[in-house]
Design an enzyme around this catalytic site. Structure first.
Site, PDB file in Angstrom:
ATOM      1  N   GLU A 239       0.843  -1.192   0.000  1.00 37.94           N
ATOM      2  CA  GLU A 239       0.000   0.000   0.000  1.00 37.94           C
ATOM      3  C   GLU A 239       0.874   1.235   0.000  1.00 37.94           C
ATOM      4  OE1 GLU A 239      -2.925   0.120   3.153  1.00 37.94           O
ATOM      5  OE2 GLU A 239      -3.170  -2.044   2.992  1.00 37.94           O
ATOM      6  N   LYS A 241       2.286   4.483   1.489  1.00 44.03           N
ATOM      7  CA  LYS A 241       2.438   4.943   2.874  1.00 44.03           C
ATOM      8  C   LYS A 241       2.182   6.444   2.870  1.00 44.03           C
ATOM      9  CE  LYS A 241       5.488   4.737   6.857  1.00 44.03           C
ATOM     10  NZ  LYS A 241       5.280   6.091   7.345  1.00 44.03           N
ATOM     11  N   ARG A 246      -2.191   9.265  11.773  1.00 48.70           N
ATOM     12  CA  ARG A 246      -2.959   8.043  11.951  1.00 48.70           C
ATOM     13  C   ARG A 246      -4.232   8.359  12.727  1.00 48.70           C
ATOM     14  NH1 ARG A 246      -0.737   2.744  12.885  1.00 48.70           N
ATOM     15  NH2 ARG A 246      -2.434   1.247  12.577  1.00 48.70           N
ATOM     16  N   GLU A 289      -5.479   7.037   7.758  1.00 52.89           N
ATOM     17  CA  GLU A 289      -4.579   8.183   7.870  1.00 52.89           C
ATOM     18  C   GLU A 289      -5.339   9.437   7.425  1.00 52.89           C
ATOM     19  OE1 GLU A 289      -1.411   7.325   8.860  1.00 52.89           O
ATOM     20  OE2 GLU A 289      -0.129   8.984   8.246  1.00 52.89           O
ATOM     21  N   PHE A 328      -7.270   2.232   5.542  1.00 52.45           N
ATOM     22  CA  PHE A 328      -6.515   1.053   5.104  1.00 52.45           C
ATOM     23  C   PHE A 328      -6.875  -0.204   5.870  1.00 52.45           C
ATOM     24  CE2 PHE A 328      -3.397   3.844   7.395  1.00 52.45           C
ATOM     25  CZ  PHE A 328      -3.298   3.122   8.584  1.00 52.45           C
ATOM     26  N   ARG A 426       4.240  -4.281  17.360  1.00 47.44           N
ATOM     27  CA  ARG A 426       5.035  -3.984  16.179  1.00 47.44           C
ATOM     28  C   ARG A 426       5.569  -5.307  15.667  1.00 47.44           C
ATOM     29  NH1 ARG A 426       7.064   0.841  15.039  1.00 47.44           N
ATOM     30  NH2 ARG A 426       6.762   1.650  17.128  1.00 47.44           N
ATOM     31  N   LYS A 432       7.341  -1.153   7.006  1.00 52.79           N
ATOM     32  CA  LYS A 432       7.318   0.150   6.331  1.00 52.79           C
ATOM     33  C   LYS A 432       8.593   0.330   5.540  1.00 52.79           C
ATOM     34  CE  LYS A 432       8.963   2.328  10.495  1.00 52.79           C
ATOM     35  NZ  LYS A 432       8.611   3.064  11.662  1.00 52.79           N
TER      36      LYS A 432
HETATM   37  P1  AMP Z   1       6.073   5.321  10.921  1.00 53.02           P
HETATM   38  O1  AMP Z   1       5.227   6.416  11.485  1.00 53.02           O
HETATM   39  O2  AMP Z   1       7.149   5.805  10.032  1.00 53.02           O
HETATM   40  O3  AMP Z   1       6.529   4.362  11.982  1.00 53.02           O
HETATM   41  O4  AMP Z   1       5.136   4.432   9.960  1.00 53.02           O
HETATM   42  C1  AMP Z   1       3.952   3.848  10.408  1.00 53.02           C
HETATM   43  C2  AMP Z   1       2.798   4.785  10.139  1.00 53.02           C
HETATM   44  O5  AMP Z   1       2.553   4.922   8.759  1.00 53.02           O
HETATM   45  C3  AMP Z   1       1.478   4.299  10.656  1.00 53.02           C
HETATM   46  O6  AMP Z   1       1.339   4.545  12.019  1.00 53.02           O
HETATM   47  C4  AMP Z   1       0.496   5.128   9.850  1.00 53.02           C
HETATM   48  O7  AMP Z   1       0.256   6.353  10.499  1.00 53.02           O
HETATM   49  C5  AMP Z   1       1.243   5.430   8.578  1.00 53.02           C
HETATM   50  N1  AMP Z   1       0.646   4.863   7.371  1.00 53.02           N
HETATM   51  C6  AMP Z   1       0.540   5.525   6.201  1.00 53.02           C
HETATM   52  N2  AMP Z   1      -0.009   4.770   5.274  1.00 53.02           N
HETATM   53  C7  AMP Z   1      -0.296   3.577   5.823  1.00 53.02           C
HETATM   54  C8  AMP Z   1      -0.882   2.363   5.337  1.00 53.02           C
HETATM   55  N3  AMP Z   1      -1.274   2.237   4.088  1.00 53.02           N
HETATM   56  N4  AMP Z   1      -1.003   1.335   6.219  1.00 53.02           N
HETATM   57  C9  AMP Z   1      -0.595   1.455   7.499  1.00 53.02           C
HETATM   58  N5  AMP Z   1      -0.028   2.572   8.009  1.00 53.02           N
HETATM   59  C10 AMP Z   1       0.123   3.621   7.184  1.00 53.02           C
END
Ligand code: AMP
Length: 582
Positions: A239, A241, A246, A289, A328, A426, A432
């Site tokens: 997907e 990102k 969130r 998001e 999502f 996690r 990611k």
């Molecule tokens: P990070 O904040 O860098 O740890 O990445 C995780 C975050 O990416 C999640 O907490 C979401 O807020 C965001 N996110 C964006 N797009 C998606 C997606 N398609 N699926 C899940 N999380 C997503």
């Protein structure tokens, strides 16, 4: 609370998991219900349960004032004690242990009394009123009890207790399956209540409650496409990102609310999403998001940032930073509610049953999410479905990554279609992939010896881009190399032989070695000659295939910086295009 504190001391005193669990289980098993609930919550290192949004609002100053008054010392003595352990609870105990009139431990307040005092502190308005309630509580505590009261209220228990361990202890205490305890905990998000259900043999009665946020599933970082494919298998779900915030959307009937990642109600920051959610023809819980989005474009996080934390945004803000909700995941779903009357729509937890989907594989959750009929982001509307494709090779993943970036998204989320939704965890179900924004090819113009294990070698590089107009190299950053020890050793010898000038630790070197530098953001800065600085620069690799003539230019840097500023520029042009009176 003295008994609880003694238990905490013993749990903290052993590193053996099995011993921690059996100590806890033995303790929890003998508690009356009125004490079991707060005892379990305090064991999570919080004064209130995770799903309880209350916060005590008691700062260091109020705690220090009460402690120093009781101990007959100064704030300086508390700071000194704190410096010894970096643990406020321990510092407080140190000071209070020397009180001539330390209360007898048998007279210390009970757990339920401490829980009640926390509620009173939370409800009291103003630092003085809160401090007074706390001082009264502390005066009744012996030093050990005071230590743990402070640890719980500052959220720093530090006794080596993970959530899973506490669940195992509750299961052990009441002879219930741990999976049942875990499932109930996921649904209700309150370990105190879970413990009570376990004690009373009613775990299967746990129900997901709308408008009580579920902890968010988290993602693990993955370095590159090859690593992802090797971890998740040949075909993965991918997907975009999205770079927003969130949010979990709960909706039933005419009511809708948004919760942030830290489980706070943020509905009044995004009223337009909440209003639009009221019109959706189904009940349930979405994970997604919130994004700034306008004119068919995702706007950078920077743009959204201006709205964060602001309640009841003005019409102007709403028009200038339009937001959409990209879903999502679907965590729970209920009967369609189109036929409900307004009053039925408000009936909260007693309304028609909502089916939790947390244990259902993503492939099925996604099918049910798609059945809700949300459009793609590009189709417009306040709600959209995340962009999902499959990839079956590292190359495909790289291609999809570039496409996601072209849609102005941060990178990719790679998901295991068979994974369940694991609240608060996690795992490897979600990975990611957010490669650096871009890389720049730069030339090394200076080097320094490193620190630690790199102290004998030249491992810190200062690098530059070329100004096309003057033809000069202009510095843009400095980074430790991400090179191997062998490469560093080889380059050290080369740089020593090609030093132009030595200025203390710094050697200016012949500008010949080209390196590829990854970074997160380009910012204007006076620190470097280029007038720009890179945030989190990393030297990815040496580029022996490139000469200094081929490095990136200052003009490229300016372009990248401009593109990153898109959001800020958008704000200006949007304001000009859409003059809205507040
Ligand atoms: P990070 O904040 O860098 O740890 O990445 C995780 C975050 O990416 C999640 O907490 C979401 O807020 C965001 N996110 C964006 N797009 C998606 C997606 N398609 N699926 C899940 N999380 C997503």
């Amino acid at each position: 609370m003295r008994g609880w504190s003694e238990l905490a001391e013993r749990v903290g005193g052993t590193t053996r998991t099995s011993e921690k669990t059996s100590l806890l289980a033995g303790y929890l098993a003998q508690l009356p219900s009125a004490e079991l609930r707060p005892a379990a919550v305090f064991l999570t290192g919080r004064p209130f349960s995770e799903s309880d949004q209350r916060a005590l609002g008691l700062g260091w100053a109020a705690i220090a004032a009460a402690v120093t008054h009781l101990a007959g010392t100064t704030a300086g003595a508390l700071s000194e004690a704190y410096d010894r352990s970096s643990d406020l609870g321990m510092a407080v105990a140190d000071l209070l242990a020397h009180r001539p009139d330390e209360p007898d431990p048998s007279h210390s307040p009970g757990i339920a009394e401490v829980a009640e005092a926390f509620s009173v502190i939370e409800a009291a308005s103003g630092a003085a009123a809160k401090g007074a309630v706390f001082a009264e509580l502390l005066a009744r505590c012996d030093a050990l009890t005071a230590k743990y009261v402070v640890k719980v209220l500052t959220g720093e228990l530090r006794i080596g207790l993970r959530e899973g361990l506490l669940e195992a202890a509750i299961a052990g205490a009441f002879e219930r399956p741990q999976a049942a305890v875990q499932w109930a905990g996921m649904l209700i998000g309150d370990v105190g209540e879970t413990a009570i259900l376990a004690k009373e043999g009613r775990l299967e009665e746990a129900r997901l409650r709308l408008f009580h946020p579920i902890k968010f599933m988290l993602a693990s970082p993955a370095e590159d496409a090859a690593e992802i494919v090797s971890r998740l298998g040949p075909t993965v779900w991918v997907e975009d990102k999205y770079d927003g915030i969130r949010a979990q959307l709960h909706r039933r009937g005419f009511e809708a609310r948004l919760f942030s990642r830290d489980l706070h109600d943020i509905s009044d920051q995004f009223p337009e999403i909440v209003e639009a959610a009221r019109g959706l023809p189904w009940d349930g819980v979405l994970d997604g998001e919130i994004l700034a989005y306008a004119d068919g474009h995702v706007l950078p996080f920077l743009t959204l940032q201006g709205r964060l934390g602001r309640k009841d945004p003005t019409a102007e803000t709403r028009a200038n930073v339009p937001v959409v909700y990209v879903a999502f995941d679907l965590l729970a779903v209920g009967p369609r509610s189109e036929g409900l009357t307004r009053s039925e729509g408000h009936d909260g937890p007693s309304g028609p049953a909502i089916e939790p989907l947390l244990r259902v594989p993503l492939v099925e959750r996604r099918r049910r999410l798609e059945a809700l009929g949300l459009p793609a982001l590009a189709e417009g509307g306040r709600f959209a479905l995340s962009h999902l494709v499959t990839a079956d090779s590292a190359e495909a993943l790289d291609r999809v990554f570039d496409e996601a970036r072209a849609r102005r998204n941060e990178g990719l989320m790679v998901k295991d279609p068979q994974s369940g939704y694991s609240p608060g965890r996690r795992g490897l179900g979600w990975l990611k992939m957010k490669k650096a924004l871009a890389t720049l090819d730069c030339v090394v113009v200076g080097v320094e010896v490193g620190h630690g294990k790199r102290h004998g070698v030249l491992s810190d590089y200062t690098f530059a881009v070329r100004d096309e107009i003057t033809g000069r190299h202009v510095t843009i950053g400095k980074a430790y190399t991400g090179l191997t020890d062998a490469e560093i050793a080889e380059m050290t010898a080369w740089f020593e032989a090609h030093t132009i000038r030595q200025l203390g630790r710094y050697r200016a070197v012949e500008p010949t070695v080209v390196v590829e530098v990854a970074f997160d953001v380009i910012q204007r800065s006076t620190r470097h000659q280029s007038g720009f600085a890179l945030r989190f620069p990393r030297i990815v690799r040496l580029r022996p295939d490139k000469t200094a003539a081929e490095i990136d230019t200052l003009q490229t840097v300016e372009r990248l910086h401009r593109e990153l500023q898109f959001g800020a520029e958008y704000l200006v042009t949007a304001a000009a295009r859409r003059p809205v009176r507040p």
